[in-house]
Write a protein that holds these residues in place. Structure first.
Motif, short mmCIF file in Angstrom:
data_model
loop_
_atom_site.label_atom_id
_atom_site.label_comp_id
_atom_site.label_asym_id
_atom_site.label_seq_id
_atom_site.Cartn_x
_atom_site.Cartn_y
_atom_site.Cartn_z
N MET A 1 16.54 -4.85 43.72
CA MET A 1 16.86 -4.83 42.29
C MET A 1 18.08 -5.71 42.03
O MET A 1 19.09 -5.61 42.72
N THR A 2 17.97 -6.59 41.06
CA THR A 2 19.09 -7.46 40.72
C THR A 2 20.16 -6.69 39.94
O THR A 2 19.91 -5.59 39.42
N ASP A 3 21.35 -7.30 39.86
CA ASP A 3 22.42 -6.66 39.09
C ASP A 3 22.00 -6.48 37.63
O ASP A 3 22.32 -5.46 37.01
N ALA A 4 21.31 -7.48 37.09
CA ALA A 4 20.88 -7.39 35.70
C ALA A 4 19.87 -6.25 35.51
O ALA A 4 19.93 -5.50 34.52
N GLN A 5 18.97 -6.09 36.45
CA GLN A 5 17.99 -5.01 36.37
C GLN A 5 18.66 -3.65 36.50
O GLN A 5 18.33 -2.70 35.79
N ARG A 6 19.64 -3.58 37.42
CA ARG A 6 20.36 -2.32 37.60
C ARG A 6 21.14 -1.97 36.34
O ARG A 6 21.16 -0.81 35.91
N ALA A 7 21.78 -2.96 35.73
CA ALA A 7 22.54 -2.71 34.50
C ALA A 7 21.61 -2.24 33.38
O ALA A 7 21.95 -1.33 32.62
N ALA A 8 20.45 -2.87 33.27
CA ALA A 8 19.49 -2.47 32.23
C ALA A 8 19.01 -1.06 32.47
O ALA A 8 18.84 -0.27 31.52
N GLU A 9 18.78 -0.71 33.73
CA GLU A 9 18.35 0.65 34.05
C GLU A 9 19.43 1.66 33.71
O GLU A 9 19.15 2.73 33.13
N ASP A 10 20.68 1.33 34.02
CA ASP A 10 21.79 2.23 33.71
C ASP A 10 21.93 2.41 32.20
O ASP A 10 22.17 3.53 31.71
N GLU A 11 21.81 1.34 31.46
CA GLU A 11 21.94 1.43 30.01
C GLU A 11 20.79 2.22 29.40
O GLU A 11 20.98 2.99 28.45
N GLY A 12 19.59 2.07 29.98
CA GLY A 12 18.46 2.85 29.49
C GLY A 12 18.63 4.33 29.75
O GLY A 12 18.32 5.16 28.88
N ARG A 13 19.16 4.68 30.93
CA ARG A 13 19.41 6.09 31.24
C ARG A 13 20.47 6.66 30.31
O ARG A 13 20.32 7.77 29.78
N SER A 14 21.54 5.90 30.08
CA SER A 14 22.61 6.37 29.21
C SER A 14 22.09 6.59 27.79
O SER A 14 22.43 7.59 27.14
N GLY A 232 30.68 12.55 35.11
CA GLY A 232 29.47 11.97 35.68
C GLY A 232 29.79 10.68 36.40
O GLY A 232 30.49 9.81 35.86
N ARG A 233 29.25 10.52 37.59
CA ARG A 233 29.50 9.29 38.35
C ARG A 233 28.92 8.05 37.65
O ARG A 233 29.40 6.94 37.87
N GLU A 234 27.88 8.25 36.85
CA GLU A 234 27.22 7.12 36.21
C GLU A 234 27.64 6.95 34.75
O GLU A 234 26.92 6.35 33.96
N ASP A 235 28.79 7.46 34.39
CA ASP A 235 29.27 7.41 33.00
C ASP A 235 29.63 5.96 32.64
O ASP A 235 30.54 5.37 33.21
#
Length: 290
Positions: A1-14, A232-235
């Motif tokens: 997973m690229t950094d951009a994909q990971r960031a998009a996933e994190d933003e979607g979860r948030s 939360g660790r993912e905040d």
């Protein structure tokens, strides 16, 4: 997973976590009492929904970057969640940002209100809940900017001499459970938390350093009050580094602050009754209250 994909996933979860929190209908209180004349100077009270003995009183201070659009309504499902677990609950409102777009806080009215609400709380809780609330077992909890406010309230006895909010002694409470708090204003600013909300709260760059000694929990240690931080660790909204900086400041001052970092959890589940993290928060409160 690229950094951009990971960031998009994190933003979607948030975003999904935020939608879940704000999907709950506000819960009407059992009673409301005023601590001042302004419409925002009120406290909502929720009676415990189990048990017959007087219950510990949990004071829930809402967040929202000290900004006007975010009022206490979004924490009322959390208040009812705590009431179902046998706590008496108080939810104070306070004056927040003004009419300007995105304005954070309203110095000095926001701290004026928080101090006044907590000073009036024992009397108003007795009026509103009678024998259902045991004010001798009070725990303060607050989320995000509300986490800042409860840490600040617990340390008013450490405010500089001459501060209008300074008290002569620590508050008579069992402790503080701060949830994803904006607990170190300097670190929050470096991380641009909530669009520089801390800078706005203190009146802008010309007043930030001047007012920090009266406002920054990281400068008001050791408080002598039992304090736990849950984050939360993912905040993405208030990074865990803000809480960690506060705990490190306390440690340098000789005080231990408990820090619980929840894996896979972002900013909003801590006060979302539909999320497992909310049960963790309730247990942290119970450990101080009972």
């Amino acid at each position: 997973m690229t950094d951009a994909q990971r960031a998009a996933e994190d933003e979607g979860r948030s975003a999904a976590e935020e939608r879940s929190l704000f999907s709950h209908e506000p819960v009407a209180p059992d009673a409301t009492r005023a601590y001042g004349d302004h419409p925002d100077q009120v406290i909502d009270f929720y009676a415990p929904l189990s048990g017959s003995a007087p219950a510990p009183l949990v004071v829930v201070v809402h967040g929202g970057a000290w900004r006007a659009p975010y009022d206490r309504a979004h924490v009322t499902p959390f208040a009812r969640f705590l009431a179902r677990r046998g706590f008496a609950v108080a939810v104070p409102e306070y004056r927040r940002g003004g009419a300007a777009e995105g304005e954070a806080g309203h110095w000095p009215r926001t701290p004026d209100d928080v101090a006044a609400a907590l000073d009036a709380l024992p009397r108003l809780a007795a009026e509103a809940l009678g024998g259902r609330a045991d004010v001798r077992r009070t725990v303060l909890t607050g989320h995000s900017a509300g986490g800042h406010l409860v840490l600040w309230a617990a340390a008013r006895h450490l405010l500089p001499e001459g501060s209008p909010w300074r008290t002569d002694a620590p508050p008579r409470i069992r402790g503080v459970v701060a949830l994803a708090p904006i607990a170190d204003l300097e670190v929050a600013e470096k991380l641009e938390v909530c669009g520089h909300a801390s800078l706005q709260f203190l009146g802008g760059p010309d007043l930030f350093e001047e007012r920090r000694p009266q406002a920054d929990p990281a400068l008001l240690v050791p408080s002598g009050v039992a304090t736990t931080v849950v984050h939360g660790r993912e905040d993405l909204d208030v990074p865990p580094a803000v809480s960690e900086a506060y705990a490190e400041a306390a440690a340098r001052a000789g005080e231990v602050v408990g820090v619980t970092l929840l894996p896979g959890v972002g900013h909003f589940p801590l006060i979302d009754p539909a999320a497992g993290a909310c049960a963790v928060v309730a247990e942290e409160i119970a450990q101080l209250a009972w």
